[in-house]
Design an enzyme around this catalytic site. Structure first.
Site, PDB file in Angstrom:
ATOM      1  N   ARG A 145       8.069  -5.577   2.303  1.00 31.35           N
ATOM      2  CA  ARG A 145       8.522  -4.249   2.733  1.00 31.35           C
ATOM      3  C   ARG A 145       9.356  -4.335   4.017  1.00 31.35           C
ATOM      4  O   ARG A 145      10.281  -3.552   4.230  1.00 31.35           O
ATOM      5  CB  ARG A 145       7.282  -3.379   2.951  1.00 31.35           C
ATOM      6  CG  ARG A 145       7.588  -1.959   3.317  1.00 31.35           C
ATOM      7  CD  ARG A 145       6.323  -1.102   3.259  1.00 31.35           C
ATOM      8  NE  ARG A 145       6.618   0.261   3.613  1.00 31.35           N
ATOM      9  CZ  ARG A 145       6.033   0.919   4.613  1.00 31.35           C
ATOM     10  NH1 ARG A 145       5.095   0.329   5.331  1.00 31.35           N
ATOM     11  NH2 ARG A 145       6.363   2.161   4.873  1.00 31.35           N
TER      12      ARG A 145
ATOM     13  N   HIS B 163      12.902  -2.555   4.872  1.00 26.73           N
ATOM     14  CA  HIS B 163      13.136  -1.688   6.034  1.00 26.73           C
ATOM     15  C   HIS B 163      14.266  -2.228   6.899  1.00 26.73           C
ATOM     16  O   HIS B 163      15.088  -1.472   7.411  1.00 26.73           O
ATOM     17  CB  HIS B 163      11.859  -1.550   6.875  1.00 26.73           C
ATOM     18  CG  HIS B 163      10.915  -0.548   6.310  1.00 26.73           C
ATOM     19  ND1 HIS B 163       9.963   0.080   7.066  1.00 26.73           N
ATOM     20  CD2 HIS B 163      10.776  -0.061   5.060  1.00 26.73           C
ATOM     21  CE1 HIS B 163       9.275   0.927   6.299  1.00 26.73           C
ATOM     22  NE2 HIS B 163       9.744   0.848   5.083  1.00 26.73           N
TER      23      HIS B 163
ATOM     24  N   ASN C 169       7.215   3.351  10.018  1.00 25.22           N
ATOM     25  CA  ASN C 169       6.761   1.964  10.142  1.00 25.22           C
ATOM     26  C   ASN C 169       5.302   1.865   9.734  1.00 25.22           C
ATOM     27  O   ASN C 169       4.889   0.924   9.132  1.00 25.22           O
ATOM     28  CB  ASN C 169       6.882   1.489  11.588  1.00 25.22           C
ATOM     29  CG  ASN C 169       5.788   2.058  12.472  1.00 25.22           C
ATOM     30  OD1 ASN C 169       4.692   2.353  12.036  1.00 25.22           O
ATOM     31  ND2 ASN C 169       6.074   2.226  13.717  1.00 25.22           N
TER      32      ASN C 169
ATOM     33  N   HIS D  24       6.406  -1.863  -5.438  1.00 23.34           N
ATOM     34  CA  HIS D  24       5.101  -1.227  -5.220  1.00 23.34           C
ATOM     35  C   HIS D  24       4.030  -1.756  -6.164  1.00 23.34           C
ATOM     36  O   HIS D  24       2.937  -1.204  -6.227  1.00 23.34           O
ATOM     37  CB  HIS D  24       5.237   0.300  -5.327  1.00 23.34           C
ATOM     38  CG  HIS D  24       5.995   0.890  -4.181  1.00 23.34           C
ATOM     39  ND1 HIS D  24       6.421   2.195  -4.151  1.00 23.34           N
ATOM     40  CD2 HIS D  24       6.400   0.345  -2.999  1.00 23.34           C
ATOM     41  CE1 HIS D  24       7.056   2.425  -3.007  1.00 23.34           C
ATOM     42  NE2 HIS D  24       7.066   1.329  -2.299  1.00 23.34           N
TER      43      HIS D  24
HETATM   44  C1  HEM Z   1      12.558   3.858  -2.905  1.00 20.79           C
HETATM   45  C2  HEM Z   1      12.126   4.257  -1.753  1.00 20.79           C
HETATM   46  C3  HEM Z   1      10.828   3.796  -1.156  1.00 20.79           C
HETATM   47  C4  HEM Z   1       9.928   4.592  -0.553  1.00 20.79           C
HETATM   48  C5  HEM Z   1      10.026   6.097  -0.360  1.00 20.79           C
HETATM   49  C6  HEM Z   1       8.826   3.754  -0.143  1.00 20.79           C
HETATM   50  C7  HEM Z   1       7.713   4.201   0.528  1.00 20.79           C
HETATM   51  C8  HEM Z   1       6.609   3.430   0.822  1.00 20.79           C
HETATM   52  C9  HEM Z   1       5.438   3.922   1.490  1.00 20.79           C
HETATM   53  C10 HEM Z   1       5.240   5.332   2.010  1.00 20.79           C
HETATM   54  C11 HEM Z   1       4.551   2.904   1.551  1.00 20.79           C
HETATM   55  C12 HEM Z   1       3.145   2.930   2.121  1.00 20.79           C
HETATM   56  C13 HEM Z   1       3.127   2.793   3.610  1.00 20.79           C
HETATM   57  C14 HEM Z   1       1.749   3.083   4.133  1.00 20.79           C
HETATM   58  O1  HEM Z   1       1.331   4.236   4.061  1.00 20.79           O
HETATM   59  O2  HEM Z   1       1.075   2.159   4.582  1.00 20.79           O
HETATM   60  C15 HEM Z   1       5.164   1.763   0.926  1.00 20.79           C
HETATM   61  C16 HEM Z   1       4.575   0.538   0.804  1.00 20.79           C
HETATM   62  C17 HEM Z   1       5.213  -0.558   0.295  1.00 20.79           C
HETATM   63  N1  HEM Z   1       6.514  -0.628  -0.117  1.00 20.79           N
HETATM   64 FE1  HEM Z   1       7.770   0.929  -0.386  1.00 20.79          FE
HETATM   65  N2  HEM Z   1       9.075   2.467  -0.510  1.00 20.79           N
HETATM   66  C18 HEM Z   1      10.293   2.445  -1.123  1.00 20.79           C
HETATM   67  C19 HEM Z   1      10.945   1.322  -1.581  1.00 20.79           C
HETATM   68  C20 HEM Z   1      10.452   0.042  -1.478  1.00 20.79           C
HETATM   69  C21 HEM Z   1      11.216  -1.154  -1.742  1.00 20.79           C
HETATM   70  C22 HEM Z   1      12.685  -1.182  -2.131  1.00 20.79           C
HETATM   71  C23 HEM Z   1      10.380  -2.203  -1.561  1.00 20.79           C
HETATM   72  C24 HEM Z   1      10.644  -3.666  -1.704  1.00 20.79           C
HETATM   73  C25 HEM Z   1      11.403  -4.172  -2.618  1.00 20.79           C
HETATM   74  C26 HEM Z   1       9.096  -1.660  -1.182  1.00 20.79           C
HETATM   75  C27 HEM Z   1       7.968  -2.404  -0.959  1.00 20.79           C
HETATM   76  C28 HEM Z   1       6.769  -1.897  -0.515  1.00 20.79           C
HETATM   77  C29 HEM Z   1       5.565  -2.702  -0.396  1.00 20.79           C
HETATM   78  C30 HEM Z   1       5.416  -4.154  -0.792  1.00 20.79           C
HETATM   79  C31 HEM Z   1       4.586  -1.864   0.136  1.00 20.79           C
HETATM   80  C32 HEM Z   1       3.145  -2.241   0.487  1.00 20.79           C
HETATM   81  C33 HEM Z   1       3.018  -2.548   1.961  1.00 20.79           C
HETATM   82  C34 HEM Z   1       1.626  -3.032   2.358  1.00 20.79           C
HETATM   83  O3  HEM Z   1       0.927  -3.644   1.553  1.00 20.79           O
HETATM   84  O4  HEM Z   1       1.264  -2.812   3.518  1.00 20.79           O
HETATM   85  N3  HEM Z   1       9.185  -0.301  -1.115  1.00 20.79           N
HETATM   86  N4  HEM Z   1       6.426   2.106   0.509  1.00 20.79           N
HETATM   87  C1  NAG Z   2       3.402  -1.768  14.206  1.00 21.03           C
HETATM   88  C2  NAG Z   2       3.892  -0.600  14.968  1.00 21.03           C
HETATM   89  O1  NAG Z   2       4.770  -0.732  15.798  1.00 21.03           O
HETATM   90  N1  NAG Z   2       3.340   0.578  14.700  1.00 21.03           N
HETATM   91  C3  NAG Z   2       3.752   1.836  15.306  1.00 21.03           C
HETATM   92  C4  NAG Z   2       4.294   2.766  14.245  1.00 21.03           C
HETATM   93  O2  NAG Z   2       4.521   4.069  14.711  1.00 21.03           O
HETATM   94  C5  NAG Z   2       3.385   4.687  15.225  1.00 21.03           C
HETATM   95  C6  NAG Z   2       3.722   6.143  15.518  1.00 21.03           C
HETATM   96  O3  NAG Z   2       4.912   6.244  16.251  1.00 21.03           O
HETATM   97  C7  NAG Z   2       2.917   3.895  16.464  1.00 21.03           C
HETATM   98  O4  NAG Z   2       1.769   4.497  17.001  1.00 21.03           O
HETATM   99  C8  NAG Z   2       2.581   2.469  16.025  1.00 21.03           C
HETATM  100  O5  NAG Z   2       2.221   1.701  17.127  1.00 21.03           O
END
Ligand code: HEM
Ligand code: NAG
Ligand code: NAG
Ligand code: NAG
Ligand code: NAG
Ligand code: NAG
Length: 351
Positions: A68, A72, A99, A197
């Protein structure tokens, strides 16, 4: 004294670089290619893979965040490593709200240290991140693709930009398609890369709006399978003081497989942005096809789309730098003020 004059001349060089920097239409930047470091850092891929594999063996939950992180990085200012930067005043991209769960920065540092030992001052942090993202995906039994390299690191990391440039989980299909289009990515790239995802976790706060009083009638998002919504409500109680974690692809969060598309087809996509892939003929056709064929082309497509995503030619182009420490910028430029030496030179650490 010798040290001082050395630092002084370094400063002058840095100021020069700062002025030379940031021509947003830098000509000639197109240097991304497979094997960019073949001559200058022949063991790069080997070093990255070895460390990635070591990390995945003990902390596989970092695969998601590292994949991810590259996404980003690429979506804010192009893939130029700015997501990695620390800001002394907590105003860097990594401090922006979306983030939230970005983790694993220390892994990039670890790889960078090893790479610097082998080939000092040669490999950009952005390239290291792109390569790590590939290797952790492969380690989760996902696809392998040839990573193009030759990126340079940018010097600017801006929290506000991250807020505006990262697509929110509540984005609809129009916003998603436009967001990809704006970065030279296709509708197919959108649906394919959303398949990322298939691994990882999410905080409840990224989707609880879908679970409670979604339309103001005390209901859940009607586009979400009601049984699944019920399960999610149990994991994410409405007034929970903690932001719990949920598996995005329940049962196989540590395997990069094709079940993401099956989930979406069953209306079990976690985010509005996942469910939205059913609202467009092209994205829907793709995901139905993958669901029916157990993802017959997903792995090949994912590699291709990751290469596409990694191509972003935004600044800094060939004006960037090869950062020595991935979290510390050589010079922080305040876009509105010109060169501005914020970063103490001491941040470079021992030389
Ligand atoms: C299309 C638009 C996308 C949106 C709106 C989106 C949004 C999100 C959100 C909200 C999360 C969860 C964050 C959290 O609450 O901890 C997430 C997790 C994740 N996203 Fe996306 N994402 C998008 C595209 C992508 C793309 C293009 C990739 C990589 C190719 C990706 C890979 C991941 C991965 C691997 C996680 C899991 C992270 C973890 O395990 O901590 N996402 N994404
Ligand atoms: C890893 C990291 O920098 N996390 C930050 C993401 O954003 C929140 C809200 O602004 C911060 O509190 C975290 O420290
Ligand atoms: C999609 O979201 C954007 C931004 O929030 C909004 O302006 C637009 O009207 C929405 N489109 C649809 C079709 O809902
Ligand atoms: C749901 O939303 C409506 C409209 O915003 C509000 O009037 C109502 O009180 C809410 N219900 C609950 C249970 O929060
Ligand atoms: C950058 O410049 C703007 C406008 O002069 C100022 O408001 C802002 O605080 C500066 N930011 C930093 C990090 O110095
Ligand atoms: C950060 O980005 C925002 C939005 O593009 C801009 O208004 C602001 O001036 C930038 N901040 C700095 C310090 O450059």
């Amino acid at each position: 004294m010798a040290n001082f004059s050395r630092y002084l001349s370094l400063q002058i060089i840095l100021i020069f670089l700062a002025f030379a920097c940031c021509n947003h239409h830098a000509a000639g930047y197109g240097g991304l290619r497979v094997g960019f470091y073949e001559q200058t850092c022949p063991h790069l891929e080997h070093i990255v893979k070895e460390i990635s594999d070591q990390v995945m063996a003990v902390a596989p939950s970092l695969a998601g965040p590292l994949l991810r992180m590259h996404f980003h990085d690429c979506f804010v200012r192009g893939c130029e490593g700015s997501v990695l930067l620390d800001s002394p005043t907590k105003q860097a991209e990594k401090d922006a709200i979306p983030n939230l769960s970005l983790r694993g920065f220390q892994i990039i540092d670890k790889v960078k240290t090893a790479v610097e030992e082998a080939c000092p001052g040669v490999v950009s942090c952005a390239d290291i991140l792109a390569t790590v993202a590939r290797d952790v995906t492969a380690a989760m039994k996902g696809p392998y693709w040839e990573v193009e390299t030759g990126r340079r690191d940018g010097r600017v990391s801006n929290m506000t930009e991250a807020l505006f440039n990262l697509l929110p989980p509540f984005a609809n299909i129009t916003t998603l398609k436009q967001g990809f289009l704006d970065r030279g990515l296709s509708v197919k790239d959108l649906v394919v890369l959303s398949g990322g995802h298939t691994i990882g976790i999410s905080h409840c706060s990224s989707f609880t709006d879908r679970l409670y009083n979604f339309t103001g009638k005390g209901d859940a998002d009607p586009s979400l399978d009601p049984n699944y919504a019920e399960k999610l409500r149990m994991k994410c109680p409405e007034a929970s003081p903690t932001d719990n974690l949920v598996e995005m692809d329940p049962g196989s969060v540590r395997t990069f497989d094709t079940s993401y598309f099956t989930l979406i087809a069953k209306r079990r996509g976690l985010f509005t942005s996942d469910a939205a892939l059913l609202d467009d003929e092209e994205t829907k056709a793709y995901l139905v096809q993958q669901a029916l064929t157990h993802g017959s082309t997903f792995f090949k497509d994912f590699g291709e789309s990751m290469v596409n995503m990694g191509k972003d030619r935004s600044p800094p182009g060939d004006q960037g730098e090869i950062r020595k420490v991935c979290t510390a910028v050589t010079v922080i430029i305040n876009a509105s003020k010109g060169p501005n030496l914020l970063s103490p030179l001491g941040e470079f650490g021992p030389d």
